[in-house]
Design an enzyme around this catalytic site. Structure first.
Site, PDB file in Angstrom:
ATOM      1  CB  ILE A 179      -5.181   3.705  -6.313  1.00  0.00           C
ATOM      2  CG1 ILE A 179      -5.554   2.320  -7.405  1.00  0.00           C
ATOM      3  CG2 ILE A 179      -6.450   4.846  -6.968  1.00  0.00           C
ATOM      4  CD1 ILE A 179      -6.787   1.464  -6.798  1.00  0.00           C
ATOM      5  CG  ASP A 180      -1.506   5.093  -2.250  1.00  0.00           C
ATOM      6  OD1 ASP A 180      -0.747   5.567  -3.086  1.00  0.00           O
ATOM      7  OD2 ASP A 180      -1.890   6.074  -1.416  1.00  0.00           O
ATOM      8  CE  LYS A 181       2.075  -4.249  -1.381  1.00  0.00           C
ATOM      9  NZ  LYS A 181       3.310  -4.591  -0.579  1.00  0.00           N
ATOM     10  CB  THR A 208      -5.809   2.418  -2.358  1.00  0.00           C
ATOM     11  OG1 THR A 208      -5.235   3.291  -1.274  1.00  0.00           O
ATOM     12  CG2 THR A 208      -7.126   3.019  -2.620  1.00  0.00           C
ATOM     13  NE  ARG A 214      -2.298   6.293   2.761  1.00  0.00           N
ATOM     14  CZ  ARG A 214      -1.027   5.436   2.382  1.00  0.00           C
ATOM     15  NH1 ARG A 214      -0.613   5.287   1.091  1.00  0.00           N
ATOM     16  NH2 ARG A 214      -0.241   5.090   3.351  1.00  0.00           N
TER      17      ARG A 214
END
Length: 303
Positions: free
Chosen positions: A137-139, A141, A238
């Site tokens: 998962i993104d930084k 998130t 997103r």
């Protein structure tokens, strides 16, 4: 070191050189290319230039690519919020602001550094930089991730992701008021040709992407939604929410400039379900949204 050369075509006339070079190879990041320019590893017609140079039709661009650094990923005593752990798998709640694995600009302080200190044993399928990492998962998130502690577990968990049998539900705050109660976004995602660091809905060099969503709560100008991933493309939620006109609040890459002050997108991986890689028992975990999202929701309710 390797030297590569490109010639500027007419349609690329007056592009910034860092953007031009980045567009030649999707593995090259804008910051990486700017670093090469600062280190005088890029020439135009045998002359050194700055990153704001605008290329001209016929320019010959030469890049001396340095040898890739060999990273040594070290264990770091970083606290982990562990939801489950046995000899095969560990489930953790990643905080906002933490990168999952080391990369250029984020060599330390990552989830992998913390896991290596905590676990000692992690699967080696994804190499030195991503031991145990089955999905990311993104930084900015937050939320739940399953991590494999051996190769057998890694293969079994990866098979479930490929077969779309894992349950991955996210909570998000999005711009605008969604009128219908639920929906499905079935739109392929690929790299954005005009910005190689972004993803977009496109039919060119794209992969299938499906997101299901349902409304949880509506506010004056925002909506709280649950998004369930069927596929797992980069930045999928997103990109998909932007595609339907409801960008994530706080999203610096895909959201509007005027947004909620969240220092990153309002997105949390709240529910994770999968079959245990050894016992085949179905396991499901739920993590509450982080404090900054809860505070934002309370503020929205008061408007």
């Amino acid at each position: 070191m390797t030297v590569v050369t490109f010639q500027v075509q007419e349609e690329q006339h007056l592009e910034r050189i860092d953007k031009f070079i980045t567009s030649q190879n999707e593995e090259w990041s804008r910051s990486q290319v700017q670093g090469w320019l600062k280190e005088n590893l890029v020439t135009v017609n045998n002359e050194q230039v700055k990153s704001n140079y605008k290329v001209k039709t016929g320019d010959e661009i030469s890049i001396t690519i340095p040898e890739a650094k060999e990273y040594e990923v070290l264990p770091e005593n970083i606290p982990l919020e562990v939801y489950y752990e046995d000899s095969d798998v560990i489930v953790v709640n990643k905080p906002r602001g933490m990168v999952v694995h080391p990369a250029v600009g984020h060599e330390t302080g990552t989830l992998v550094n913390a896991l290596m200190y905590h676990c000692k044993d992690l699967s080696g399928i994804n190499g030195v930089l991503r031991p145990g990492i089955v999905h990311r998962i993104d930084k900015d998130t937050s939320g739940l991730l399953m991590v494999a502690k051996n190769d057998l577990a890694h293969e079994k968990l990866a098979e479930q992701l490929k077969a779309k049998t894992t349950v991955r539900k996210y909570i998000a705050i999005v711009h605008g008021v969604i009128q219908h109660e639920e929906g499905t976004i079935d739109a392929p995602i690929g790299r954005d040709k005009s910005d190689r660091q972004s993803m977009t809905v496109t039919d060119e060099n794209s992969r299938e992407a499906v997101t299901h969503f349902k409304v949880i709560e509506r506010f004056e100008n925002f909506t709280l939604v649950e998004c369930q991933l069927e596929t797992g493309r980069t930045h999928q939620i997103r990109v998909h929410m932007k595609y339907i006109g409801h960008q994530l609040a706080g999203d610096p890459k895909y959201g509007p400039r005027k947004t909620l002050d969240l220092d990153g997108q309002a997105l949390h991986a709240a529910i994770l379900g999968f079959q245990h890689p050894r016992t085949n028992e179905y396991m499901e975990f739920e993590a509450p949204i982080p404090a900054i999202m809860e505070e934002t929701l309370e503020n929205l309710r008061r408007i």
